[in-house]
Each structure stands twice: as C-alpha cells, then as structure tokens.
Scaffold this active site. Structure first.
Site: not given
Ligand code: AHR
Length: 507
Positions: A353, A172-173, A244, A72, A292, A27
């Site tokens: 990442q 994304n999200e 996460y 993000n 992710e 990212e």
C-alpha cells in the site's frame, strides 16, 4: 562475471505505458490513514490534519492513481458512515482487521488529500455485505452534479463539484474465504454483471474492474476468471490481479525470480480473458488492473500480528508494517519491469500500500516520515517510464529455481518517448554472486547520451531504512555505464536494480 545482450529499438513496441501503472493503494487498515497520512496533532499537519511531509513524499514517489478505501476493509464498509459532519460519524467495528473505524477520514477528506498529492481516485464498492443498490447510491453521491437527494447531500456536505470518479472496483477479492461475503465465481459474476450494468446506466463513462483471483495460487485460479468473465465480459473494462511475494525458507534465489511468477500470472489471465472473448466472437479486449502487488511478509501477520478478542478493537493499530530490505527493493523493481513488459494489457496497477502498511513511506506519530528501500525503484520507474514500452530481445544465461525452474539471470525492459526524445532501460541482476556485464545495442536510437544511470544494491542485502537510520539505503551511481559506437556497456552488481536514462542528441 557473466555477459548479457539486449537491443533497444523503437520498432519493438509492446504498447503505450499507461500512467495508471504507477498507482498505489490506501486502505483503512492499521496506520495507513490514521497516524499515517492523517495526523491532526502533528507539527507538520496542515489545517485539515494531513501531514505535509507525507504529501511531499507521495508526490516524489509519483503516484498516479490511488485505490481506496480497501481491500478487505471495503467488504464491510458503509460509505454513508464516512460523509457528513464528522462529530456525527459512527465508530464501527472493522471485521477485516479487527479494528475500530472512526470515520474521521472519509470520501470528502480523502478526495481533498488526493488533490494535494495530485493523484486520481479509484473507488472500490462493497459487494461483500452490500450490493447493487448501495453501489448505485455511492455513484450518485459521487458523480451526479445535483438535483437528486444524494447528490444534493454531497453539495450540502461541502463539495459542490462532483468527484467525477472514473475507475470503480466491483468489490475486493471475492474469491477469498477470508472476505466478508465471499462467494462462488458464479454468484459473484452474476452480482458483478448486474452491478456493472446498473452503474453504467447511471454514468456511462465509468471504467469498471471486476475481481479476478486474489492470487495465482488460489485453488480456483483460472476457473474463477473464466466463469466471472463469462458473466461480465461485456460489462467491464478490467479484471484485477493481486500478488504478494516474500522470501520463504531462505530461498533467496527463488524470491529474486518473483517477477517470473508475475509474468506467468499476467499471461494466464490474458489467455483466459481472450479465450472467453474468442468463444463470444467478441473483438473487445479486457485489460488487467494489477491493483494489489508488492513484497509482503504475510507469514509474520499470520503468526504474530493478528488481533483477536471481543473487547479488543483498537484504533489504527500497528499492522503489516514490514521493513523492506535492499533485496526486497530489487524484487519490487523487477515486478515493475514485469508490469511494463505487459503494458499492452496491464494498463492499471496499484502498489499495495502507500503509507505504513506494507508501504514505501513510513511515519512515526509525532516523528519523522521516511522512504523505505522500495520507494526508490518505484519513484524512478514512475518518473522515467514514458511513451511506449519496448521488448528488448534479451539474451541472458539462466539459473535454476525450485519454484519456477530455469529463469534468466537478468531481466529488463525499455521505454521510449519519441516526442520527448528520451529512452529508459530498467534492469535487474538476479545473480546472488556474480556481476552482469550487459551490452545494450542502442544503434537504432540514433544519437543518444546518458542522462542518468542509477542502481540499487548493497553489500548487505538486508540493509534497510529505519526510524533510527532513515537514509541508510538510497540509489547509487551504476558502477560502469559507458556509451560508445551505438553500444551501452553496463556492469550490474549481484542482486541489483538499475535504471538508465538516455537523451536524444543531434548527430
Ligand atoms: O493489502 C492488504 C490486503 O491484502 C488487502 O486488504 C486485501 O485485498 C489483500 O488480501
């Protein structure tokens, strides 16, 4: 010491291991790109500014696919800013990470870097501040050979051949209130369906990932998947999962069971997707892109690192630079086991990442690059997990966790590659105090020999590799690994991750 038994039998197949399970994520965030994989002034940089030491480490890590450019970040990104003559590219404010994006690395440069490391590009489009038209423009620019304004622009920008990008993430999200353009499942599902149909109309071979929840603890989890897939079931190939984990309030035993949460997360999303499919009387199955996942000490970011201020938009600030311990690496190894245990449905995944930002590879500007503890289980699993994933019919004692109830002390999965004649078994011992004596029945494999047996453990659970001590932690030989009479006997130290590789031999 406690005992555990498991069986490796090629008839207990879960599914083929997709190479895309060993993907990662780059990212435009912190020092992942700038002062990470790209540092033109560094003595090891090539003529394009890419650090050769980082390239070597990424190759060693065995990364199949790389999701790019966010995260993000992508929800405010204008892809056009990142192509064309570099000196003309705009500097933009990145609202996601409160930074300045210089656009010195864009689609062309990143694709060039991927050729160096030998990985596949997985592109995310902005469905936050932008929509279907801009996604279509990017696809035309990337995948059409020539003869249209945008494809000719790509050629003029130096790339004759199309990028031929297969995997595309539809935003994304979008369930997260922090996301630019955050919306309801209904609104997002409508936009994602419309965008997916349009992208396929342009290039029928694209593989599309629709956004699932940004975590299983989101209040909308489950319902988000049901509603979004209600709109997009016929249009997409994958739904995403993000997770996460971190040790909270000193609950090490609970943290060690993080993979139980990942198991349940995957199984819930599969159940929801199959419910939507069943209601539609569809024979199609939606796959999961776990695009992710990692250990991330997120509370540190919330408390200490967040950047603010109208006049403060730094370039490549140090953000999310977690230092990983042996404990964290054992959890990462277990999360990989969870992904393999669901290889029938999880066919794409991205460790978030890759460089500096919650990453297995760290760099210092003008200085060295090194492997974090989490590098080792990822690299080894990527190398050894070949062929088909096998259920190992594990019999393990359990322990109590406040987060997940009773969970097995040992977790394991195997892979078997009939054509290559190799079998691998991956195990974790979650016990804080006791060694596990594991007996693996390998009789069904016929004649095999142990090719390698390596473990990650340390008397100091918090040992880590740092700038000052870059090789403090690495893999060690498994303390006991004996093969006789169709039985493999292993001793797994407390809080450890292990990989054993078996080769077929003629009897
Ligand atoms: O990986 C860091 C961030 O975590 C990503 O930008 C976002 O998608 C997720 O919340």
């Amino acid at each position: 010491m406690f005992s555990t038994r498991l069986t490796i039998d090629p008839r207990f197949a879960i599914g083929d291991v997709s190479r895309r399970l060993f993907g990662s994520f780059v990212e435009h965030l912190g020092r992942c790109v700038y002062d990470g994989l790209y540092e033109p002034g560094h003595e090891l940089a090539d003529e394009n500014g890419f650090r050769r030491d980082v390239v070597d480490l990424v190759k060693e890590l065995g990364v199949s696919t790389v999701r790019y450019p966010g995260g993000n970040f992508v929800s405010g990104f204008r892809w056009e800013d990142s192509v064309g003559p570099r000196e003309q590219r705009p500097r933009r404010l990145d609202l996601a990470w409160h930074s300045t994006e210089t656009n010195q690395v864009g689609l062309h440069e990143f694709a060039q870097w991927l050729e160096l490391v030998g990985s596949e590009l997985m592109l995310a489009v902005n469905l936050g501040t932008r929509g279907t038209a801009e996604a279509l423009d990017l696809l035309e620019y990337a995948n059409i050979r020539g003869g249209s304004t945008l494809s000719d622009q790509r050629v003029a920008n130096g790339r004759t051949e199309p990028f031929n990008v297969r995997m595309w993430c539809l935003g994304n999200e979008m369930d997260g209130p922090w996301q630019l353009g955050h919306s309801s499942a209904d609104a997002y599902g409508t936009l994602a369906s419309q965008t997916a149909k349009a992208l396929r109309q342009l290039d029928p071979d694209v593989e599309l990932v629709v956004c699932g929840s940004s975590g299983a603890s989101m209040p909308t989890f489950g319902e988000w998947e049901r509603v979004v897939l209600g709109h997009t079931y016929d249009d997409v190939d994958y739904i995403s999962c993000h997770a996460y984990y971190q040790e909270r309030d000193g609950d090490t035993a609970g943290f060690l069971a993080s993979a139980v949460d990942m198991d349940r997360f995957i199984e819930s999303v599969v159940a929801t997707a199959d419910h939507v499919g069943a209601a539609r009387k569809s024979s199609k199955r939606i796959a999961i892109s776990f695009d992710e996942w990692n250990v991330w000490y997120m509370t540190r970011f919330e408390d200490e690192e967040r950047i603010t201020g109208l006049d403060n938009w730094p370039v490549a600030p140090r953000l999310l630079e977690d230092t990983y311990s042996v404990l964290d690496a054992v959890v990462v190894g277990n999360l990989l086991i969870s992904l393999l245990k669901h290889a029938d449905r999880v066919t794409s995944a991205s460790l978030a990442q890759l460089v500096n930002v919650i990453a297995p590879i760290m760099t210092e500007p003008g200085g060295p690059a090194w492997r974090q503890t989490t590098f080792f289980p990822f690299a080894t699993t990527s190398r050894l997990a070949q062929g088909r994933a096998l259920d190992v019919r594990l019999e393990s004692p359990t322990y109590e966790t406040s987060a997940y109830g009773q969970v097995p002390l040992v977790d394991a999965v195997a892979t078997h590659d009939a054509s290559g004649g190799t079998t691998s078994v991956f195990l974790v011992n979650r016990s804080l105090d006791d060694e596990a004596e594991v007996v693996v029945d390998v009789a069904a494999l016929g004649g095999v020999r142990v090719a390698s047996a390596q473990s990650l453990y340390d008397e100091d659970l918090h040992a880590a590799n740092t700038l000052d001590d870059q090789e403090r932690v690495s893999l060690r030989p498994t303390p006991t690994c004996e093969l006789a009479g169709g039985r493999l006997r292993l001793t797994l130290p407390p809080v450890s991750w292990t990989a054993v590789e078996l080769d077929t031999v003629a009897l």
